[in-house]
Design an enzyme around this catalytic site. Structure first.
Site, short mmCIF file in Angstrom:
data_model
loop_
_atom_site.label_atom_id
_atom_site.label_comp_id
_atom_site.label_asym_id
_atom_site.label_seq_id
_atom_site.Cartn_x
_atom_site.Cartn_y
_atom_site.Cartn_z
N GLN A 184 0.24 5.89 0.46
CA GLN A 184 -0.60 6.87 1.12
C GLN A 184 -0.64 8.15 0.29
OE1 GLN A 184 -0.17 7.16 5.56
NE2 GLN A 184 1.57 5.78 5.24
N HIS A 242 0.83 -1.20 0.00
CA HIS A 242 0.00 0.00 0.00
C HIS A 242 0.87 1.25 0.00
CE1 HIS A 242 1.07 -0.10 4.27
NE2 HIS A 242 0.63 1.15 4.38
#
Length: 355
Positions: free
Chosen positions: A195, A193
């Site tokens: 951000q 992931h």
């Protein structure tokens, strides 16, 4: 909510917005229309109590978010909050049984759209109004930008372009998509992931870069002067290279041959090229020392208000200087901002190019 079909720079894709019980939005992006009903979700309210304070000697802002001390830390695989929901399983941030790519408001944000107004104090401060989002690359709990595949990387870039447009329209001064990879960098969730931070101000390094470009600095013209010695790879009108002024060992930048303020100005070929070089760079890093490379990566695009001179880059800061040896930002770097670099960028470029 019904999914919208959008036309990106290189693909058509879907975006579905889902509003969580705590008020945060979840966006599902995919080549196929995201469907299904949401399962169980987190109910606790999300804190917006962040604040920005100005450092008078360093002339820069810092974020203060004490509630982030309670954020999820290295959960078990069964308690992974970035996984798709499973019947009878733990509650996750993505309450759907399947997805391609997801973006949602951070449950422990440093910046928040409803951050309180600053209170009167004997130092300079301001509201931390903005946004902080998590970008989940895949439903799989293992993998990297090198392994998720070209189609998923293209979808990621299109989703980031969509988020840039959303945050600029909402008033953000600067938008920074980024990724921290590896426990050595401080990552608390191993699921692949990144951000996004949407700032109410232009941070100092980006403000200085903007001033340099406005003053006439031409990154591409400079790159062409030292391209052969410092270049790593190329694709779709973009180049990856180790700049001669790199601060980290094996630091890699990606930029386009044509001047682009951000990926929202890219052609379809450039989106494909950027997607390819993101995967190529991480793959080279992982083969450099035969282990996953911990790194910090950021998309360095123009602020919302700019004069058109800014030149977009993706910057990778790996923190291994050699096999088993980390690069620490110790006293000199922290106190002065002057980095001590252990690997010559020309040698780093050759090592990565030769892989």
């Amino acid at each position: 909510m019904q999914a919208e079909r959008l036309q990106g720079r290189s693909i058509q894709f879907y975006r579905r917005q889902h509003v969580k019980p705590d008020g945060r939005s979840l966006y599902l992006y995919g080549y196929d229309e995201p469907r299904g009903d949401a399962g169980a979700e987190f109910q606790d309210p999300v804190s917006s109590a962040s604040e920005m304070r100005f450092h008078p000697l360093r002339q820069e802002w810092a974020l203060y978010s004490p509630h982030r001390q309670n954020r999820t830390f290295q959960p078990s695989r069964a308690a992974n909050p970035l996984a798709p929901a499973t019947p009878g399983g733990a509650i996750t941030e993505i309450p759907f049984p399947d997805f391609e790519l997801a973006v949602f408001g951070n449950r422990f944000p440093s910046l928040h759209p409803a951050a309180p107004a600053p209170v009167e104090v004997p130092w300079e401060n301001r509201s931390a109004a903005g946004d902080a989002e998590v970008v989940v690359y895949s439903p799989d709990d293992a993998g990297s930008l090198a392994t998720i595949g070209q189609d998923r990387r293209v979808l990621l870039i299109e989703a980031l372009i969509d988020r840039y447009q959303h945050h600029f329209a909402a008033g953000a001064a600067y938008v920074l998509p980024f990724e921290n990879r590896g426990e050595a960098v401080g990552v608390t969730l191993s699921h692949p992931h990144g951000q996004i931070y949407a700032f109410p101000i232009v941070p100092e390094p980006q403000a200085k870069a903007e001033a340099a470009f406005a003053g006439g600095y031409d990154l591409e013209a400079e790159r062409q002067k030292w391209a052969e010695d410092f270049e790593v790879s190329a694709a779709g009108g973009l180049r990856s290279y180790c700049p001669p002024y790199a601060r980290f060992p094996h630091e890699v930048w990606i930029s386009s041959e044509a001047r682009r303020a951000g990926p929202w100005e890219f052609s379809s070929d450039e989106v494909e090229g950027l997607a390819s070089l993101l995967g190529d760079t991480v793959a080279r890093y992982d083969r450099l020392f035969d282990q996953p490379m911990p790194y910090m990566m950021s998309f360095q695009a123009a602020p919302r208000e700019n004069d058109g001179s800014f030149q977009f880059t993706v910057q990778f800061y790996p923190i291994m200087r050699s096999a088993g040896r980390l690069k620490y930002l110790a006293s000199v770097e922290q106190a002065t901002g002057v980095f001590t670099v252990d690997v010559d960028p020309k040698a780093a470029a050759k090592a990565l190019r030769d892989i």
